[in-house]
Write a protein that holds these residues in place. Sequence first.
Motif, PDB file in Angstrom:
ATOM      1  N   ALA A  28       1.029  -1.025  -0.010  1.00  0.00           N
ATOM      2  CA  ALA A  28      -0.009   0.153   0.062  1.00  0.00           C
ATOM      3  C   ALA A  28       0.918   1.285  -0.108  1.00  0.00           C
ATOM      4  O   ALA A  28       0.568   2.041  -0.721  1.00  0.00           O
ATOM      5  CB  ALA A  28      -0.943   0.147   1.324  1.00  0.00           C
ATOM      6  N   VAL A  29       2.055   1.293   0.801  1.00  0.00           N
ATOM      7  CA  VAL A  29       2.910   2.434   0.721  1.00  0.00           C
ATOM      8  C   VAL A  29       3.654   2.644  -0.588  1.00  0.00           C
ATOM      9  O   VAL A  29       3.531   3.492  -1.002  1.00  0.00           O
ATOM     10  CB  VAL A  29       3.826   2.258   1.896  1.00  0.00           C
ATOM     11  N   VAL A  30       3.750   1.492  -1.118  1.00  0.00           N
ATOM     12  CA  VAL A  30       4.536   1.623  -2.322  1.00  0.00           C
ATOM     13  C   VAL A  30       3.647   2.221  -3.491  1.00  0.00           C
ATOM     14  O   VAL A  30       4.133   2.804  -4.465  1.00  0.00           O
ATOM     15  CB  VAL A  30       5.297   0.161  -2.944  1.00  0.00           C
ATOM     16  N   ALA A  31       2.415   1.775  -3.562  1.00  0.00           N
ATOM     17  CA  ALA A  31       1.378   2.063  -4.482  1.00  0.00           C
ATOM     18  C   ALA A  31       1.199   3.467  -4.246  1.00  0.00           C
ATOM     19  O   ALA A  31       1.013   4.330  -5.238  1.00  0.00           O
ATOM     20  CB  ALA A  31       0.111   1.490  -4.142  1.00  0.00           C
ATOM     21  N   SER A  32       1.049   4.016  -3.028  1.00  0.00           N
ATOM     22  CA  SER A  32       0.842   5.414  -2.740  1.00  0.00           C
ATOM     23  C   SER A  32       2.215   6.288  -3.277  1.00  0.00           C
ATOM     24  O   SER A  32       1.917   7.606  -3.959  1.00  0.00           O
ATOM     25  CB  SER A  32       0.636   5.538  -1.308  1.00  0.00           C
ATOM     26  N   VAL A  33       3.135   5.713  -2.930  1.00  0.00           N
ATOM     27  CA  VAL A  33       4.218   6.410  -3.503  1.00  0.00           C
ATOM     28  C   VAL A  33       4.500   6.705  -4.932  1.00  0.00           C
ATOM     29  O   VAL A  33       4.724   7.767  -5.676  1.00  0.00           O
ATOM     30  CB  VAL A  33       5.659   5.638  -2.949  1.00  0.00           C
ATOM     31  N   ARG A  34       4.099   5.437  -5.709  1.00  0.00           N
ATOM     32  CA  ARG A  34       4.076   5.640  -7.005  1.00  0.00           C
ATOM     33  C   ARG A  34       3.061   6.511  -7.699  1.00  0.00           C
ATOM     34  O   ARG A  34       3.260   7.383  -8.830  1.00  0.00           O
ATOM     35  CB  ARG A  34       3.938   3.990  -7.637  1.00  0.00           C
ATOM     36  N   ARG A  35       1.678   6.422  -7.176  1.00  0.00           N
ATOM     37  CA  ARG A  35       0.625   7.219  -7.451  1.00  0.00           C
ATOM     38  C   ARG A  35       1.047   8.632  -7.229  1.00  0.00           C
ATOM     39  O   ARG A  35       0.995   9.644  -8.405  1.00  0.00           O
ATOM     40  CB  ARG A  35      -0.318   7.005  -6.716  1.00  0.00           C
ATOM     41  N   ASP A  36       1.637   9.068  -6.132  1.00  0.00           N
ATOM     42  CA  ASP A  36       2.112  10.573  -5.870  1.00  0.00           C
ATOM     43  C   ASP A  36       3.189  11.119  -6.825  1.00  0.00           C
ATOM     44  O   ASP A  36       3.014  12.202  -7.186  1.00  0.00           O
ATOM     45  CB  ASP A  36       2.376  10.720  -4.398  1.00  0.00           C
ATOM     46  N   THR A  37       4.063  10.015  -7.031  1.00  0.00           N
ATOM     47  CA  THR A  37       5.218  10.415  -7.759  1.00  0.00           C
ATOM     48  C   THR A  37       4.600  10.725  -9.300  1.00  0.00           C
ATOM     49  O   THR A  37       5.113  11.719 -10.073  1.00  0.00           O
ATOM     50  CB  THR A  37       6.124   9.449  -7.769  1.00  0.00           C
TER      51      THR A  37
END
Length: 74
Positions: A28-37
Amino acid sequence: MTTFTIDLPWGTPPLNANQRMHWRRKAAVVASVRRDTALLVRSANVPRGLAHVDVSLHYAPRDARRRDAEVRHG
């Protein structure tokens, strides 16, 4: 060569090599970082479909505390 600089919103990296978290929470953290980036890259008008991209992350801690040496995997 064109260079784009994108400032990321995190004061500290959201993930590090020392964390031990459940795989689902980490995903979930990785998905959030990718989405925000991705949103930041789009808002910076970086062209789509580039043939080659080099990405560098420069993290500068706000204090002078001692930290572990860099570890490279792969």
